[in-house]
Enzyme design. Structure first.
Site, PDB file in Angstrom:
ATOM      1  N   ARG A   1     -34.187   6.787 -34.517  1.00 50.25           N
ATOM      2  CA  ARG A   1     -35.375   6.086 -35.038  1.00 50.25           C
ATOM      3  C   ARG A   1     -35.000   5.295 -36.295  1.00 50.25           C
ATOM      4  O   ARG A   1     -35.508   4.191 -36.501  1.00 50.25           O
ATOM      5  CB  ARG A   1     -36.497   7.084 -35.353  1.00 50.25           C
ATOM      6  CG  ARG A   1     -37.051   7.873 -34.165  1.00 50.25           C
ATOM      7  CD  ARG A   1     -37.874   7.102 -33.194  1.00 50.25           C
ATOM      8  NE  ARG A   1     -38.999   6.417 -33.779  1.00 50.25           N
ATOM      9  CZ  ARG A   1     -40.038   5.933 -33.065  1.00 50.25           C
ATOM     10  NH1 ARG A   1     -40.081   6.085 -31.748  1.00 50.25           N
ATOM     11  NH2 ARG A   1     -40.999   5.296 -33.656  1.00 50.25           N
TER      12      ARG A   1
ATOM     13  N   ARG B   1     -34.380  -3.412 -34.405  1.00 44.81           N
ATOM     14  CA  ARG B   1     -35.609  -4.193 -34.212  1.00 44.81           C
ATOM     15  C   ARG B   1     -35.680  -5.365 -35.193  1.00 44.81           C
ATOM     16  O   ARG B   1     -36.141  -6.446 -34.839  1.00 44.81           O
ATOM     17  CB  ARG B   1     -36.833  -3.283 -34.331  1.00 44.81           C
ATOM     18  CG  ARG B   1     -37.055  -2.464 -33.042  1.00 44.81           C
ATOM     19  CD  ARG B   1     -38.109  -1.410 -33.221  1.00 44.81           C
ATOM     20  NE  ARG B   1     -38.543  -0.831 -31.933  1.00 44.81           N
ATOM     21  CZ  ARG B   1     -39.239   0.288 -31.838  1.00 44.81           C
ATOM     22  NH1 ARG B   1     -39.578   0.974 -32.923  1.00 44.81           N
ATOM     23  NH2 ARG B   1     -39.604   0.726 -30.650  1.00 44.81           N
TER      24      ARG B   1
ATOM     25  N   LYS C   1     -35.216  -2.988 -23.951  1.00 45.20           N
ATOM     26  CA  LYS C   1     -36.408  -3.488 -23.257  1.00 45.20           C
ATOM     27  C   LYS C   1     -36.178  -4.882 -22.653  1.00 45.20           C
ATOM     28  O   LYS C   1     -35.220  -5.569 -23.001  1.00 45.20           O
ATOM     29  CB  LYS C   1     -37.579  -3.498 -24.242  1.00 45.20           C
ATOM     30  CG  LYS C   1     -37.959  -2.097 -24.738  1.00 45.20           C
ATOM     31  CD  LYS C   1     -39.237  -2.125 -25.581  1.00 45.20           C
ATOM     32  CE  LYS C   1     -39.600  -0.725 -26.066  1.00 45.20           C
ATOM     33  NZ  LYS C   1     -40.898  -0.718 -26.802  1.00 45.20           N
TER      34      LYS C   1
ATOM     35  N   PHE D   1     -53.364  -1.501 -26.222  1.00 43.84           N
ATOM     36  CA  PHE D   1     -52.218  -2.296 -25.779  1.00 43.84           C
ATOM     37  C   PHE D   1     -51.538  -1.736 -24.529  1.00 43.84           C
ATOM     38  O   PHE D   1     -50.494  -2.233 -24.111  1.00 43.84           O
ATOM     39  CB  PHE D   1     -51.195  -2.432 -26.912  1.00 43.84           C
ATOM     40  CG  PHE D   1     -50.723  -1.114 -27.487  1.00 43.84           C
ATOM     41  CD1 PHE D   1     -49.745  -0.367 -26.864  1.00 43.84           C
ATOM     42  CD2 PHE D   1     -51.277  -0.625 -28.668  1.00 43.84           C
ATOM     43  CE1 PHE D   1     -49.309   0.845 -27.388  1.00 43.84           C
ATOM     44  CE2 PHE D   1     -50.848   0.588 -29.200  1.00 43.84           C
ATOM     45  CZ  PHE D   1     -49.866   1.325 -28.558  1.00 43.84           C
TER      46      PHE D   1
ATOM     47  N   HIS E   1     -36.611   1.087 -27.145  1.00 43.42           N
ATOM     48  CA  HIS E   1     -37.398   2.318 -27.224  1.00 43.42           C
ATOM     49  C   HIS E   1     -36.518   3.414 -27.801  1.00 43.42           C
ATOM     50  O   HIS E   1     -35.318   3.450 -27.541  1.00 43.42           O
ATOM     51  CB  HIS E   1     -37.848   2.731 -25.812  1.00 43.42           C
ATOM     52  CG  HIS E   1     -38.444   4.107 -25.756  1.00 43.42           C
ATOM     53  ND1 HIS E   1     -39.760   4.343 -26.061  1.00 43.42           N
ATOM     54  CD2 HIS E   1     -37.888   5.318 -25.458  1.00 43.42           C
ATOM     55  CE1 HIS E   1     -39.997   5.653 -25.956  1.00 43.42           C
ATOM     56  NE2 HIS E   1     -38.880   6.263 -25.589  1.00 43.42           N
TER      57      HIS E   1
HETATM   58  P1  DAT Z   1     -42.518   3.248 -30.977  1.00 44.74           P
HETATM   59  O1  DAT Z   1     -41.957   2.470 -29.812  1.00 44.74           O
HETATM   60  O2  DAT Z   1     -41.977   2.741 -32.289  1.00 44.74           O
HETATM   61  O3  DAT Z   1     -42.357   4.742 -30.819  1.00 44.74           O
HETATM   62  P2  DAT Z   1     -45.293   3.633 -30.277  1.00 44.74           P
HETATM   63  O4  DAT Z   1     -44.849   4.869 -29.583  1.00 44.74           O
HETATM   64  O5  DAT Z   1     -46.417   3.749 -31.262  1.00 44.74           O
HETATM   65  O6  DAT Z   1     -44.073   2.925 -31.041  1.00 44.74           O
HETATM   66  O7  DAT Z   1     -45.730   2.550 -29.228  1.00 44.74           O
HETATM   67  C1  DAT Z   1     -45.004   2.400 -28.007  1.00 44.74           C
HETATM   68  C2  DAT Z   1     -44.821   0.943 -27.721  1.00 44.74           C
HETATM   69  O8  DAT Z   1     -46.096   0.335 -27.531  1.00 44.74           O
HETATM   70  C3  DAT Z   1     -44.187   0.129 -28.857  1.00 44.74           C
HETATM   71  O9  DAT Z   1     -42.779   0.217 -28.868  1.00 44.74           O
HETATM   72  C4  DAT Z   1     -44.665  -1.247 -28.536  1.00 44.74           C
HETATM   73  C5  DAT Z   1     -46.067  -1.004 -28.027  1.00 44.74           C
HETATM   74  N1  DAT Z   1     -47.050  -1.131 -29.117  1.00 44.74           N
HETATM   75  C6  DAT Z   1     -47.276  -0.258 -30.120  1.00 44.74           C
HETATM   76  N2  DAT Z   1     -48.229  -0.691 -30.953  1.00 44.74           N
HETATM   77  C7  DAT Z   1     -48.627  -1.890 -30.467  1.00 44.74           C
HETATM   78  C8  DAT Z   1     -49.579  -2.870 -30.874  1.00 44.74           C
HETATM   79  N3  DAT Z   1     -50.319  -2.695 -31.951  1.00 44.74           N
HETATM   80  N4  DAT Z   1     -49.687  -3.991 -30.104  1.00 44.74           N
HETATM   81  C9  DAT Z   1     -48.938  -4.189 -29.010  1.00 44.74           C
HETATM   82  N5  DAT Z   1     -48.025  -3.302 -28.570  1.00 44.74           N
HETATM   83  C10 DAT Z   1     -47.861  -2.183 -29.281  1.00 44.74           C
HETATM   84 MG    MG Z   2     -43.137   6.016 -29.416  1.00 39.61          MG
END
Ligand code: DAT
Ligand code: MG
Length: 139
Positions: free
Chosen positions: A87, A104, A11, A59, A117
């Site tokens: 993951r 991460r 990212k 978000f 990602h």
């Molecule tokens: P991941 O990337 O671990 O699969 P996700 O699919 O739930 O997580 O969310 C996609 C992206 O969105 C994540 O990498 C970062 C952002 N994100 C998730 N939860 C968030 C939050 N609570 N506040 C801000 N950004 C968030």
């Molecule tokens: Mg995701």
């Protein structure tokens, strides 16, 4: 349908902070083969499309602005059990909760700007890979 493939992006935060090389090193050291890769920047419209499943989340705007804020590295990776193993390698969404030694934990600053990602299913890995790469770009 286990395809042994996943899709990743390094990212904008990780690219800006100079972690691209170290992250690629960790990915390769963990046994993932890079099947396709490009260094590119997506528009906010493209980010909205890519993250469409999150459109209702609070978000979404922050996420799509951030993901279009600078260059990223997009890649298709191949390995047995690719989605789950990747993951594990990247760790929890919130770097504060990510296990020691994960990408991460090492390189992310916040839940919003979390360095990498990783696809969450074989089906999404295929959809996300197709978003960035055509057939001639896969090796
Ligand atoms: P991941 O990337 O671990 O699969 P996700 O699919 O739930 O997580 O969310 C996609 C992206 O969105 C994540 O990498 C970062 C952002 N994100 C998730 N939860 C968030 C939050 N609570 N506040 C801000 N950004 C968030
Ligand atoms: Mg995701």
């Amino acid at each position: 349908m286990a395809t042994n493939r996943t899709f990743t992006m390094i990212k904008p935060d990780a690219v800006r902070n100079g972690h691209m090389g170290n992250i690629l090193q960790m990915i390769q050291a963990a046994g993932f083969r890079i099947l396709a890769m490009k260094y590119t920047q997506i528009t906010e419209e493209q980010a909205k499309k890519f993250y469409e499943v999150h459109a209702e989340r609070p978000f979404y705007g922050e996420l799509t602005q951030f993901m279009s804020s600078g260059p990223i590295v997009a890649a298709i990776l191949e390995k047995d059990n690719a989605v789950a193993d990747f993951r594990s390698l990247i760790g929890a969404t919130n770097p504060a909760q990510a296990a020691e030694g994960t990408i991460r934990r090492k390189y992310a600053n916040s839940v919003g700007e979390n360095a990498v990602h990783g696809s969450d299913s074989d089906e999404n890995a295929a959809i996300e890979g197709d978003f960035f790469f055509n057939r001639l770009e896969r090796f």
